[in-house]
Each structure stands twice: as structure tokens, then as C-alpha cells.
Design a protein around this motif. Structure first.
Motif, mmCIF file in Angstrom:
data_model
loop_
_atom_site.group_PDB
_atom_site.id
_atom_site.type_symbol
_atom_site.label_atom_id
_atom_site.label_comp_id
_atom_site.label_asym_id
_atom_site.label_seq_id
_atom_site.Cartn_x
_atom_site.Cartn_y
_atom_site.Cartn_z
ATOM 1 N N SER A 120 44.988 48.075 42.799
ATOM 2 C CA SER A 120 44.907 47.435 44.107
ATOM 3 C C SER A 120 43.624 47.859 44.823
ATOM 4 O O SER A 120 42.932 47.043 45.437
ATOM 5 C CB SER A 120 46.123 47.815 44.950
ATOM 6 O OG SER A 120 45.940 47.391 46.279
ATOM 7 N N PHE A 123 40.736 45.989 43.421
ATOM 8 C CA PHE A 123 40.727 44.626 43.963
ATOM 9 C C PHE A 123 40.120 44.609 45.364
ATOM 10 O O PHE A 123 39.251 43.800 45.679
ATOM 11 C CB PHE A 123 42.163 44.076 43.999
ATOM 12 C CG PHE A 123 42.303 42.774 44.727
ATOM 13 C CD1 PHE A 123 41.962 41.579 44.114
ATOM 14 C CD2 PHE A 123 42.768 42.735 46.041
ATOM 15 C CE1 PHE A 123 42.076 40.369 44.790
ATOM 16 C CE2 PHE A 123 42.882 41.533 46.722
ATOM 17 C CZ PHE A 123 42.539 40.352 46.092
ATOM 18 N N ASN A 124 40.587 45.517 46.220
ATOM 19 C CA ASN A 124 40.096 45.545 47.600
ATOM 20 C C ASN A 124 38.609 45.870 47.679
ATOM 21 O O ASN A 124 37.900 45.346 48.527
ATOM 22 C CB ASN A 124 40.904 46.562 48.417
ATOM 23 C CG ASN A 124 42.190 45.955 48.951
ATOM 24 O OD1 ASN A 124 42.199 45.295 49.983
ATOM 25 N ND2 ASN A 124 43.276 46.133 48.219
ATOM 26 N N GLY A 177 43.913 48.647 51.948
ATOM 27 C CA GLY A 177 42.908 48.560 50.890
ATOM 28 C C GLY A 177 42.146 49.847 50.644
ATOM 29 O O GLY A 177 41.214 49.858 49.843
ATOM 30 N N ALA A 232 49.923 38.312 52.410
ATOM 31 C CA ALA A 232 49.681 38.491 50.975
ATOM 32 C C ALA A 232 49.611 37.164 50.212
ATOM 33 O O ALA A 232 48.621 36.871 49.527
ATOM 34 C CB ALA A 232 50.774 39.388 50.397
ATOM 35 N N GLU A 250 44.507 43.587 38.615
ATOM 36 C CA GLU A 250 44.140 43.697 40.040
ATOM 37 C C GLU A 250 45.025 42.807 40.907
ATOM 38 O O GLU A 250 45.402 43.179 42.024
ATOM 39 C CB GLU A 250 42.659 43.354 40.221
ATOM 40 C CG GLU A 250 41.767 44.443 39.656
ATOM 41 C CD GLU A 250 40.295 44.081 39.641
ATOM 42 O OE1 GLU A 250 39.855 43.293 40.512
ATOM 43 O OE2 GLU A 250 39.585 44.580 38.756
ATOM 44 N N SER A 251 45.340 41.637 40.405
ATOM 45 C CA SER A 251 46.223 40.743 41.149
ATOM 46 C C SER A 251 47.620 41.385 41.293
ATOM 47 O O SER A 251 48.213 41.392 42.378
ATOM 48 C CB SER A 251 46.256 39.404 40.398
ATOM 49 O OG SER A 251 47.413 38.714 40.651
ATOM 50 N N TYR A 254 47.366 44.266 43.849
ATOM 51 C CA TYR A 254 47.361 43.797 45.242
ATOM 52 C C TYR A 254 48.784 43.431 45.669
ATOM 53 O O TYR A 254 49.238 43.804 46.765
ATOM 54 C CB TYR A 254 46.428 42.592 45.368
ATOM 55 C CG TYR A 254 46.277 42.080 46.787
ATOM 56 C CD1 TYR A 254 45.777 42.893 47.788
ATOM 57 C CD2 TYR A 254 46.631 40.767 47.109
ATOM 58 C CE1 TYR A 254 45.641 42.431 49.095
ATOM 59 C CE2 TYR A 254 46.489 40.291 48.407
ATOM 60 C CZ TYR A 254 45.998 41.117 49.387
ATOM 61 O OH TYR A 254 45.865 40.653 50.678
ATOM 62 N N SER A 257 50.712 46.608 46.401
ATOM 63 C CA SER A 257 50.401 47.255 47.687
ATOM 64 C C SER A 257 51.159 46.575 48.827
ATOM 65 O O SER A 257 51.603 47.230 49.776
ATOM 66 C CB SER A 257 48.890 47.252 47.953
ATOM 67 O OG SER A 257 48.430 45.953 48.281
#
Ligand code: HEM
Length: 405
Positions: A120, A123-124, A177, A232, A250-251, A254, A257
Motif C-alpha cells: 500500500s 502504491f501511495n 499513505g 477507496a 499494490e492494488s 491499497y 489499507s
């Protein structure tokens, strides 16, 4: 149905805004189609399947009602302001029932997964430049066409301090993030638990407002999930529509999170979707059909467009922010909010934003059509990031409210 009569509205000085909003509110305390989203699709993997419209947050609500009515709230706020980090012990001197509640509410669930949280963060880090503007102008704007949320925000204290409120919500998006959001030294657990406390306070206070219809409790579990999807799910839908390449890990990170945020905000695990596919299915039942304009939401949207007005950031003008809103949210929502098409930026976004993102993300080498707008779009994102960072520099403390608007 509980209705705020016209006579009541006049007597209490509610005025037109109150009557219009209250009518939108009473229009939806029941569901058109019965709730049939399966709890098997949630992070809990099962549950009784009760309609979340009928559920609130009894553990928090009981404690906060007692604290607000019987404790020294300014003193409690002073103590809570010193509690910042996830691994920090609670300050001494809080009312015992509040301290006990927080100690249990701050625990991560067994399904928390540190590996997913690392993804996550990845990704951020990579998508941070889009996320700020999307939290504000996809999620933030959407909140103004979610009738229950627009009304709750408008008639609570935050409605009259919108800038401060946007900054605090921006902080929520920022904290989620950060590298150690849910770990030692991070702040996300504290931010979520404090927000859960604020929501419980609003359930206690808002029904006392003369503008609020009798017998309606704000912020149900359904409302919480609707807003969760406006954050989200809406952001993942938008990035997907822009064809931003996002590795599966990564998806998933996210999503995780936000699953944890939902849990720590007091959403029951049986309502938190397990996968993006389930999130999308739930949102199409829970979020998409309920979007609608209200007088209160229009007023909030209008204020949101003024976000850059007193700044030296020329690309954050009302016209450009409005054009971006129309582009991201679509014509129907923009028309509801009376946001006009902008003669230069609206067509530019429609033609060039897609190629701009493709070039930026390395999906396309060079697209000739992008040349001039590329610089402007990049500058728009950069100016937005400047605003975002400036807002986050303000000292912020989420406090238990004592009044409504
Ligand atoms: C307060 C986030 C859902 C209405 C807050 C605050 C945050 C927040 C960070 C503290 C801001 C402050 O102190 O001003 C969230 C998140 C949600 C959510 C992440 C869901 C995932 C909702 C829903 C409603 C709502 C569903 C109403 C239907 C409010 C109100 C306040 C508040 C009225 C009181 C603070 C104020 O504006 O005075 N929320 N919220 N929120 N929230 Fe939420």
C-alpha cells in the motif's frame, strides 16, 4: 417516516435550506431494493446479513453520550490532543469508560497483514500526485451529492468551518499513505479511533439540532460504507478508467489499507468488502443509486471550489477546479452542483487528459496531441500538491465537538 414539518422549520428558523434538506433526508431511511449483499464476501467471511441502514456503533455511542453529558469535554480534548502516535500510551486522566473504549478500539484485527501494508505504501508513493487531487475533487465533491453526509456535515460544527474540515479529511488521506501508517510511530490508528469518537459524538449531538429531523440518527453503518466507497472505491475506479497501470499487489495493498481504516472507524467486518470485485458490487448497490443533489450539498460544493481562491496558485481557480470536477464526476453530477463547463479546460481535459496520463505513466512514448496541455496538467497537479502540503502543515487536532452549527 420522521418529517420535519414546515411549521417546525419556521418556528426554529430552519428556513428553506433546512426544509429542502430534511425532505431529501426523510426520503431514504428505507431501501428501494432489499439489502442482499452477502457477508460471505466481506473480510469477516460471514455474518447475519442485517441491513447496515439499521446499525450504528453502540460501543462508541454509549461512551460518547456519557462523556459529552457528564465529563469535562474541553479537558478531554486537551488530553486527547497529546495522543498522536499508534504506539503511544494514552495520557492519564481520561474518563475511565473512554480510556477503556479506546484501548479496545485501537487494536488491529487478526486479519491485518503487514506485507499488504508495505505494498500500500508503494502504491501511495507512486500515485501520490493523483491521490491528493482525487481525495479532494473525486471523493470530496462526491460527498456533496451524498445526501446524508452533506446534511450531517452542513449542520454539524464542521459545516461552518469547512476549510478546517477539508484539511482534516486531507490529513486522513495523507496519513493512510505514510510509510508506517498502522505501525509504531505512525498515526493512522489514532486518527481513525479519534474519528470514530467524533462520529459517535455527532450521533449524540446532531439530533438536538433544530435543523435535524426528529427521530433520525445520523451516520449509520450504511452511511459509513457509502463514504468508504466514495473514497477507496471511487479512487480505484477513476485510476482504472484513466488506465493507470497498477500492479495487483499494490492494488490489493491499497484496498487493505482502507479495510483496516474501515475496521478502526467502527465499521463491522461483515460489511467491509474482501476484494475490489466485491467492493464494486457493493458500491453499485450502496453508493451509485443514492447520489442526489441537496441545497446543503450545493453550498458545500460551492465552497470547495473556492479552495484555491486566496492562494497564489493560478491553476487552482474556480473555473479549472470546476472543469476538473466535471471531467472526473461526469456531466450529471456537475449539472446537479451547477458547475459550468469551462470553455478552455473542459475540452482540453476531455481530449488530452487520457494521453497525458499515458505518457506520464510510461504507457505511451510521446503523443503529439499532448505537448502543450502536458505542461499545464503537470503544473495543475504540482500546484495542487503545494496546496495539500501547505494545508497539512497547519497544526490539526481532531476534537470532540460540543455544539452543532
Ligand atoms: C468528522 C472522516 C464517514 C460525517 C470526520 C473527521 C474525519 C472524518 C477525519 C474529523 C474531521 C474534523 O474533526 O473536523 C470520515 C471517514 C469516513 C467518514 C474516513 C468514512 C470512511 C462519515 C459519514 C458521515 C460523516 C458517513 C455522515 C453521514 C461527519 C461529521 C463530522 C465528521 C458530521 C464532524 C466533524 C465536523 O464536521 O464538525 N469524519 N468520515 N462522516 N464526519 Fe466523517
Amino acid at each position: 417516516a420522521h418529517r420535519l414539518s414546515r411549521r417546525d422549520a419556521l418556528r426554529t428558523g430552519g428556513g428553506l435550506l433546512g426544509v429542502v434538506g430534511a425532505m431529501a433526508l426523510t426520503a431514504r431511511t428505507a431501501r428501494a431494493e432489499p439489502w442482499n449483499w452477502s457477508p460471505a464476501d466481506s473480510v469477516a467471511g460471514g455474518g447475519d446479513g442485517a441491513d447496515p441502514l439499521t446499525k450504528y456503533d453502540p460501543d462508541a455511542d454509549t461512551v460518547l453520550a456519557d462523556v459529552i453529558d457528564h465529563a469535562d469535554v474541553p479537558e478531554v480534548n486537551r488530553l486527547l490532543a497529546t495522543w498522536i502516535y499508534n504506539d503511544q500510551p494514552l495520557p492519564a486522566g481520561l474518563p475511565k469508560n473512554l480510556a477503556d473504549f479506546i484501548e479496545s478500539a485501537r487494536q488491529l484485527p487478526a486479519w491485518a497483514d503487514q506485507g499488504k501494508l508495505a505494498s500500500s505504501f508503494e502504491f501511495n508513493k507512486k500515485r501520490g500526485l493523483y491521490l491528493g487531487v482525487l481525495y479532494a475533487f473525486a471523493s470530496g465533491m462526491m460527498s456533496t451529492v451524498i445526501p446524508h453526509e452533506a446534511l450531517a456535515v452542513y449542520y454539524s460544527r464542521g459545516g461552518s468551518h469547512l476549510k478546517e474540515r477539508i484539511a482534516k479529511t486531507a490529513k486522513f488521506g495523507y496519513d493512510i499513505g505514510t510509510v508506517n501508517a498502522y505501525g509504531d510511530g505512525g498515526e493512522m490508528i489514532v486518527t481513525c479511533v479519534k474519528t470514530r469518537i467524533i462520529h459517535a459524538s455527532v450521533r449524540h449531538l446532531l439530533p438536538r439540532s433544530p435543523y435535524w429531523p426528529a427521530g433520525v440518527t445520523p451516520i449509520s453503518q450504511d452511511d459509513l460504507m457509502v463514504t468508504w466507497h466514495s473514497l477507496a472505491t471511487t479512487i480505484m475506479r477513476t485510476l482504472t478508467a484513466w488506465q493507470v497501470p497498477i500492479p495487483a499487489a499494490e492494488s490489493d495493498g491499497y484496498l487493505h489499507s482502507w479495510q483496516l481504516a474501515g475496521h478502526l472507524l467502527g465499521i463491522r467486518d461483515e460489511y467491509i468488502p474482501a476484494t475490489w470485485e466485491q467492493a464494486n458490487a457493493q458500491a453499485s448497490q450502496q453508493l451509485d443509486p443514492i447520489l442526489a443533489p441537496t441545497a446543503e450539498g450545493k453550498d458545500l460544493a460551492n465552497q470547495l471550489l473556492n479552495l484555491g481562491a486566496d492562494l497564489d496558485l493560478t491553476l487552482l481557480s474556480r473555473g479549472i477546479l470546476g472543469a476538473f470536477t466535471r471531467f472526473v464526476m461526469g456531466d450529471k453530477v456537475a449539472d446537479w452542483l451547477a458547475i459550468p463547463r469551462e470553455p478552455v479546460w473542459s475540452p482540453l481535459l476531455e481530449v488530452a487528459w487520457g494521453p497525458f496520463v499515458a505518457v506520464r505513466e510510461g504507457v505511451l512514448a510521446v503523443a503529439p496531441v499532448v505537448d502543450a496541455p502536458y505542461w499545464m496538467f503537470d503544473e495543475f497537479l504540482r500546484q495542487f500538491a503545494l496546496w495539500y502540503v501547505a494545508e497539512l502543515r497547519m497544526p490539526l487536532s481532531i476534537e470532540i465537538p460540543l455544539t452543532n452549527r
